[in-house]
Design an enzyme around this catalytic site. Structure first.
Site, PDB file in Angstrom:
ATOM      1  N   ASP A  38       0.771  -1.412  -0.088  1.00 45.00           N
ATOM      2  CA  ASP A  38      -0.128   0.144  -0.013  1.00 45.00           C
ATOM      3  C   ASP A  38       0.865   1.533   0.003  1.00 45.00           C
ATOM      4  O   ASP A  38       2.035   1.045   0.253  1.00 45.00           O
ATOM      5  CB  ASP A  38      -0.822  -0.022   1.289  1.00 45.00           C
ATOM      6  CG  ASP A  38      -2.017   1.258   1.156  1.00 45.00           C
ATOM      7  OD1 ASP A  38      -2.508   1.380   0.040  1.00 45.00           O
ATOM      8  OD2 ASP A  38      -2.221   1.640   2.213  1.00 45.00           O
ATOM      9  N   SER A  39       0.504   2.472  -0.357  1.00 44.74           N
ATOM     10  CA  SER A  39       0.995   3.520  -0.220  1.00 44.74           C
ATOM     11  C   SER A  39       1.228   4.168   1.230  1.00 44.74           C
ATOM     12  O   SER A  39       2.209   4.948   1.531  1.00 44.74           O
ATOM     13  CB  SER A  39       0.242   4.589  -0.886  1.00 44.74           C
ATOM     14  OG  SER A  39      -1.202   4.835  -0.230  1.00 44.74           O
ATOM     15  N   CYS A  87      -3.464  -1.341  -2.059  1.00 46.14           N
ATOM     16  CA  CYS A  87      -4.174   0.080  -2.482  1.00 46.14           C
ATOM     17  C   CYS A  87      -4.881   0.075  -3.770  1.00 46.14           C
ATOM     18  O   CYS A  87      -4.503  -0.247  -4.703  1.00 46.14           O
ATOM     19  CB  CYS A  87      -2.711   0.982  -2.866  1.00 46.14           C
ATOM     20  SG  CYS A  87      -2.732   2.677  -3.301  1.00 46.14           S
ATOM     21  N   GLU A 126      -3.987   8.927   8.342  1.00 46.42           N
ATOM     22  CA  GLU A 126      -2.615   8.736   8.531  1.00 46.42           C
ATOM     23  C   GLU A 126      -2.407   9.451   9.953  1.00 46.42           C
ATOM     24  O   GLU A 126      -1.294   9.147  10.191  1.00 46.42           O
ATOM     25  CB  GLU A 126      -1.656   9.357   7.300  1.00 46.42           C
ATOM     26  CG  GLU A 126      -1.884   8.390   6.029  1.00 46.42           C
ATOM     27  CD  GLU A 126      -0.952   7.280   6.130  1.00 46.42           C
ATOM     28  OE1 GLU A 126       0.327   7.635   6.999  1.00 46.42           O
ATOM     29  OE2 GLU A 126      -1.140   6.335   5.550  1.00 46.42           O
ATOM     30  N   CYS A 166     -10.889   2.753  -0.621  1.00 47.61           N
ATOM     31  CA  CYS A 166      -9.426   3.320  -0.415  1.00 47.61           C
ATOM     32  C   CYS A 166      -9.261   2.175   0.922  1.00 47.61           C
ATOM     33  O   CYS A 166      -9.961   2.639   1.672  1.00 47.61           O
ATOM     34  CB  CYS A 166      -9.391   4.755  -0.332  1.00 47.61           C
ATOM     35  SG  CYS A 166      -7.872   5.335   0.419  1.00 47.61           S
ATOM     36  N   HIS A 186      -7.372   3.184   3.304  1.00 49.35           N
ATOM     37  CA  HIS A 186      -7.558   3.931   4.508  1.00 49.35           C
ATOM     38  C   HIS A 186      -8.713   4.056   5.128  1.00 49.35           C
ATOM     39  O   HIS A 186      -8.754   4.416   6.171  1.00 49.35           O
ATOM     40  CB  HIS A 186      -6.680   5.355   4.251  1.00 49.35           C
ATOM     41  CG  HIS A 186      -5.406   5.541   3.960  1.00 49.35           C
ATOM     42  ND1 HIS A 186      -4.745   4.979   2.821  1.00 49.35           N
ATOM     43  CD2 HIS A 186      -4.315   5.720   4.983  1.00 49.35           C
ATOM     44  CE1 HIS A 186      -3.375   4.923   3.117  1.00 49.35           C
ATOM     45  NE2 HIS A 186      -3.315   5.878   4.108  1.00 49.35           N
TER      46      HIS A 186
END
Ligand code: DGL
Length: 273
Positions: free
Chosen positions: A15-16, A78, A157, A193, A195
């Site tokens: 993932d990023s 991702c 994040e 996504c 996240h």
């Protein structure tokens, strides 16, 4: 515990950033015997605002690193990289390369009765039209309403899963979107996504306020885990190792990552792509 003569399967997850740990957490819960090597490209996050060719290049670099170990499958956790890099990755590697878009589309089609399906994701994922394409293959009469909600990545994040700033961001993105009479018909929302699953409780609340009813939330982590169970049923037993790598700021990765997954159980490391 590994049984003599039987090698526990090993997967790599990419993932990023820390968001992909939602996939590690879901996969580990369902398949505790799986060895998982995760890489979060924290040095180059966000991917969602970058061009498709840059995201593809990053995904190829990350996979080149992960594939140096002996792996049985790669999960591109991702959504942005899944939208941009799957054909290149699949052409290059012999092991199965799982993206998160097809599994998410399948879950959405199963969940939706009205055929009106919402998708939220990064700018690149939404611009790629990848979810609309994947959903149309499964249900041609479905209507997909997609909305880019990029700020949510930074809020995840930051570990702000249930924070007034996150609530304000959700209301600002979704209020006008859902006030469109056609969009308001959605009965399913794809969290496009990795996240975003951490926002589920807050998101449900904001959606209920806006629509006056509950809708189904589709989470790519859960969706891709089902595919892993089909591939590696033997890993439902045993105890696999978890290795977590980041490309920058390992302390921060461990601190915020700990909100997504019990990182103390894992081996942590910094890598340079
Ligand atoms: N986690 C990535 C995804 O699933 C997005 C975060 C980013 O923009 O890097 O799309």
């Amino acid at each position: 515990m590994e049984t003599t003569g039987q090698r526990q399967p090993r997967i790599a997850v990419f993932d990023s950033g820390v968001g992909g740990l939602t996939v590690v957490a879901a996969a580990h819960a369902a398949l505790p015997g799986l060895h998982v090597r995760f890489l979060g490209d924290t040095a180059r996050l966000p991917y969602g605002s970058k061009s498709a060719s840059t995201v593809e290049r990053y995904a190829l670099q990350a996979t080149a690193h992960l594939a140096r170990g002996d792996i049985d499958a790669l999960v591109v956790a991702c959504n942005t990289a899944s939208a941009c890099a799957l054909p290149a990755l699949r052409a290059m590697y012999p092991f199965p390369v799982l993206g998160v878009i097809d599994p998410g589309a399948q879950q959405a089609v199963l969940a939706s009765v009205s055929g009106h399906i919402g998708v939220i994701g990064t700018e690149r994922t939404v611009a790629s039209g990848a979810y609309a394409e994947a959903i149309a293959k499964l249900r041609p009469d479905a209507v997909v309403h997609a909305k880019a909600t990029p700020l949510l990545v930074s809020l995840a994040e930051e570990g702000w899963f249930d924070h007034p700033a996150t609530e304000a961001a959700l209301q600002t993105y979704l209020g006008p979107f859902l006030s469109d009479p056609d969009v308001s018909k959605i009965d399913t929302l794809v969290l496009g996504c990795t996240h975003y699953p951490v926002f589920k409780p807050l998101l449900s609340q904001v959606l209920r306020q806006a629509l006056g009813r509950d809708i189904a939330l589709v989470d790519s982590a859960q969706a891709v885990t089902q595919q892993l169970i089909d591939l590696f049923p033997q890993a439902q037993q045993g105890q696999g190792q978890i290795e977590l790598y980041a490309t920058d700021s390992l302390d921060r990765f461990a601190r915020v990552g700990g909100l997504f997954f019990p990182v103390y159980r894992a081996q942590l490391g910094l890598v340079d792509l």
